[in-house]
Design a protein around this motif. Structure first.
Motif, mmCIF file in Angstrom:
data_model
loop_
_atom_site.group_PDB
_atom_site.id
_atom_site.type_symbol
_atom_site.label_atom_id
_atom_site.label_comp_id
_atom_site.label_asym_id
_atom_site.label_seq_id
_atom_site.Cartn_x
_atom_site.Cartn_y
_atom_site.Cartn_z
ATOM 1 N N TRP A 122 32.851 -45.883 -30.710
ATOM 2 C CA TRP A 122 33.154 -47.076 -31.508
ATOM 3 C C TRP A 122 33.001 -46.803 -33.002
ATOM 4 N N VAL A 123 31.891 -46.159 -33.365
ATOM 5 C CA VAL A 123 31.647 -45.897 -34.779
ATOM 6 C C VAL A 123 32.695 -44.950 -35.346
ATOM 7 N N ARG A 124 33.046 -43.906 -34.596
ATOM 8 C CA ARG A 124 33.972 -42.910 -35.127
ATOM 9 C C ARG A 124 35.439 -43.321 -35.034
ATOM 10 N N PHE A 125 35.827 -43.975 -33.941
ATOM 11 C CA PHE A 125 37.244 -44.230 -33.705
ATOM 12 C C PHE A 125 37.602 -45.690 -33.435
ATOM 13 N N GLY A 126 36.592 -46.566 -33.397
ATOM 14 C CA GLY A 126 36.856 -47.963 -33.084
ATOM 15 C C GLY A 126 36.655 -48.920 -34.235
ATOM 16 N N GLY A 127 36.503 -48.403 -35.449
ATOM 17 C CA GLY A 127 36.322 -49.265 -36.607
ATOM 18 C C GLY A 127 34.886 -49.559 -36.966
ATOM 19 N N GLY A 128 33.930 -49.049 -36.196
ATOM 20 C CA GLY A 128 32.532 -49.352 -36.451
ATOM 21 C C GLY A 128 32.004 -48.804 -37.763
ATOM 22 N N GLN A 129 32.435 -47.577 -38.138
ATOM 23 C CA GLN A 129 31.921 -46.981 -39.372
ATOM 24 C C GLN A 129 32.350 -47.770 -40.595
ATOM 25 N N GLU A 130 33.597 -48.181 -40.630
ATOM 26 C CA GLU A 130 34.095 -48.928 -41.786
ATOM 27 C C GLU A 130 33.328 -50.234 -41.990
ATOM 28 N N LEU A 131 33.037 -50.920 -40.897
ATOM 29 C CA LEU A 131 32.264 -52.159 -40.993
ATOM 30 C C LEU A 131 30.821 -51.878 -41.395
ATOM 31 N N TRP A 132 30.273 -50.793 -40.890
ATOM 32 C CA TRP A 132 28.903 -50.400 -41.232
ATOM 33 C C TRP A 132 28.801 -50.038 -42.715
ATOM 34 N N ASP A 133 29.808 -49.325 -43.204
ATOM 35 C CA ASP A 133 29.840 -48.991 -44.632
ATOM 36 C C ASP A 133 29.840 -50.260 -45.485
ATOM 37 N N GLU A 134 30.648 -51.222 -45.075
ATOM 38 C CA GLU A 134 30.731 -52.465 -45.830
ATOM 39 C C GLU A 134 29.400 -53.206 -45.826
ATOM 40 N N LEU A 135 28.750 -53.239 -44.669
ATOM 41 C CA LEU A 135 27.453 -53.908 -44.561
ATOM 42 C C LEU A 135 26.389 -53.191 -45.394
ATOM 43 N N SER A 136 26.325 -51.873 -45.280
ATOM 44 C CA SER A 136 25.275 -51.101 -45.944
ATOM 45 C C SER A 136 25.480 -51.004 -47.447
ATOM 46 N N ALA A 137 26.719 -51.164 -47.900
ATOM 47 C CA ALA A 137 26.988 -51.134 -49.338
ATOM 48 C C ALA A 137 26.227 -52.245 -50.068
ATOM 49 N N ARG A 138 25.916 -53.316 -49.367
ATOM 50 C CA ARG A 138 25.133 -54.408 -49.962
ATOM 51 C C ARG A 138 23.753 -53.914 -50.403
ATOM 52 N N PHE A 139 23.300 -52.821 -49.785
ATOM 53 C CA PHE A 139 21.959 -52.303 -50.059
ATOM 54 C C PHE A 139 22.004 -50.923 -50.707
ATOM 55 N N ASP A 140 23.187 -50.548 -51.203
ATOM 56 C CA ASP A 140 23.368 -49.248 -51.861
ATOM 57 C C ASP A 140 23.026 -48.085 -50.939
ATOM 58 N N ILE A 141 23.439 -48.212 -49.680
ATOM 59 C CA ILE A 141 23.176 -47.183 -48.678
ATOM 60 C C ILE A 141 24.494 -46.731 -48.051
ATOM 61 N N LYS A 142 24.647 -45.423 -47.847
ATOM 62 C CA LYS A 142 25.732 -44.861 -47.043
ATOM 63 C C LYS A 142 25.139 -44.452 -45.703
ATOM 64 N N PRO A 143 25.575 -45.083 -44.579
ATOM 65 C CA PRO A 143 24.979 -44.797 -43.278
ATOM 66 C C PRO A 143 25.827 -43.834 -42.430
ATOM 67 N N LEU A 144 25.145 -43.016 -41.647
ATOM 68 C CA LEU A 144 25.810 -42.145 -40.682
ATOM 69 C C LEU A 144 24.956 -42.078 -39.418
ATOM 70 N N LEU A 145 25.600 -42.061 -38.264
ATOM 71 C CA LEU A 145 24.873 -41.735 -37.048
ATOM 72 C C LEU A 145 24.478 -40.267 -37.121
ATOM 73 N N CYS A 146 23.225 -39.961 -36.770
ATOM 74 C CA CYS A 146 22.770 -38.585 -36.950
ATOM 75 C C CYS A 146 21.968 -38.041 -35.789
ATOM 76 N N SER A 147 21.508 -38.878 -34.879
ATOM 77 C CA SER A 147 20.746 -38.432 -33.713
ATOM 78 C C SER A 147 20.909 -39.477 -32.612
ATOM 79 N N SER A 148 20.656 -39.053 -31.384
ATOM 80 C CA SER A 148 20.665 -39.994 -30.269
ATOM 81 C C SER A 148 19.615 -39.585 -29.254
ATOM 82 N N THR A 149 18.804 -40.554 -28.848
ATOM 83 C CA THR A 149 17.829 -40.304 -27.781
ATOM 84 C C THR A 149 18.409 -40.630 -26.415
ATOM 85 N N GLY A 150 19.661 -41.119 -26.385
ATOM 86 C CA GLY A 150 20.302 -41.429 -25.116
ATOM 87 C C GLY A 150 19.679 -42.622 -24.419
ATOM 88 N N ILE A 151 19.899 -42.696 -23.122
ATOM 89 C CA ILE A 151 19.343 -43.781 -22.325
ATOM 90 C C ILE A 151 17.820 -43.647 -22.274
#
Length: 356
Positions: A122-151
């Motif tokens: 979703w984040v990479r190909f479903g539009g999630g990153q673009e929305l996350w960028d817009e949300l995080s820009a309010r706080f002067d942050i650029k966000p990226l997924l960087c790790s996953s602990t899985g289930i």
């Protein structure tokens, strides 16, 4: 939290003297990363591995100094430190910072939400990153997924939970938004830093807790103080961690270096997920063979109750403003699309893998 609160927190001297944010010397970019992870296996090593990947891929032009929880700023103050420029980037669970926006929940782990693979899609190909960028820009942050602990697992309990009524009055350590589900069932829910979970459970300050899964739960020793280990992890089916970069720092990087960091973060997401899957599988075998832990599955009636309350909690997280509503709609629609393929593909295969 205000900038001066960060500067007067634990480790102020280190923060102000060691973090020029960022330093540039002889063509080398020196960045600082604060984390919410204690020393130990799993999550902090993932942050350090990401930093090493960036250093190697840039041939040493970009170096990232990674610090453990509490070394520079207090636990859960990492977001504020990066927003204010005290540090250049953080590595954390974005769900810790939902006082900024409840919509951050959609990028960490939602009750009955997407798996690690689905969330990344979703984040990479479903539009999630673009929305996350817009949300995080309010706080002067650029966000990226960087790790996953899985289930994860459903949690450790010092006593058996035979029915939904047994949750009433329970003192439980759990992160949001799953915490809100338990809260509405009468539990007292707290979020203590990872380093304090064992002490809290051993002392009786809490009756139950969830952390990450068999691997790191065993490393922490939770199986030594709680007898009942519940599953499935309805509250966090695919927990993702965030690399948050101060936007001014991000925009000061060359485009090639921004792409390098994006690729390194995506690679670490896959590597960390593989590491957790491997070690969780091995730890689960050890728990069965070497401990007296009693494994319990939440019964269907309890899961139905959790699901019903979760729908309301998630809807509220996605209704605070127009952008939150867009994120919620995008997440919900992609989850339904991904679920169809996950059920028909991997889900069906897992059910028949051992047939015959």
């Amino acid at each position: 939290m205000r900038r001066r609160d960060v500067l007067t927190g634990a480790g102020t001297a280190a923060a102000t003297s060691s973090f020029p944010s960022p330093a540039i010397a002889q063509g080398v970019r020196q960045l600082t990363m604060v984390t919410d992870w204690p020393e130990g296996p799993g999550v902090l090593p993932s942050a350090r591995r990401l930093a090493q990947t960036v250093a190697d891929a840039s041939n040493g032009r970009i170096t990232i100094n990674v610090t453990a929880s509490g070394a520079v700023v207090r636990p859960f103050e990492t977001f504020d430190a990066v927003q204010s420029g005290v540090a250049d980037m953080f590595h954390s669970h974005i769900g810790y910072f939902v006082e900024k926006s409840p919509a951050f929940h959609f990028y960490s782990g939602l009750p009955f939400g997407m798996t690690a693979k689905e969330l990344f899609a979703w984040v990479r190909f479903g539009g999630g990153q673009e929305l996350w960028d817009e949300l995080s820009a309010r706080f002067d942050i650029k966000p990226l997924l960087c790790s996953s602990t899985g289930i994860q697992m459903g949690g450790w309990f010092r006593k058996e939970i035979a029915s939904i009524e047994d949750i009433n009055g329970l003192r439980y350590r759990m992160a949001e938004p799953g915490a809100e589900v338990y809260r509405r069932l009468g539990a007292t829910v707290v979020v203590v830093p990872g380093a304090d979970i064992m002490l809290s459970l051993r002392s009786g300050a809490i009756d139950a807790c969830e952390w990450l899964g068999p691997w790191l739960d065993m490393e922490m020793g939770l199986h030594e103080v709680a007898s009942f280990y519940y599953y499935p992890a309805w509250h966090e089916p695919g927990t993702a961690l965030t690399l948050g970069i101060n936007r001014r720092v991000w925009e000061s990087l060359e485009e090639t270096d921004r792409q390098l960091i994006k690729v390194a973060a995506a690679g670490e997401y896959a590597v960390s997920l593989a590491e957790f899957d491997t070690n969780n599988a091995r730890a689960l075998v050890r728990l069965h063979q070497e401990s007296e832990v009693k494994f319990r599955r939440f019964d269907d009636e309890m899961l139905k109750t959790f699901a019903e309350i979760s729908r309301s909690v998630v809807a509220e997280a996605g209704s605070t403003d127009a952008l939150s509503q867009k994120i919620h709609t995008s997440y919900r629609d992609f989850r339904e699309t991904a679920k169809g393929w996950s059920d028909v593909g991997e889900g069906t295969y897992l059910n028949v893998r051992d047939v015959g």
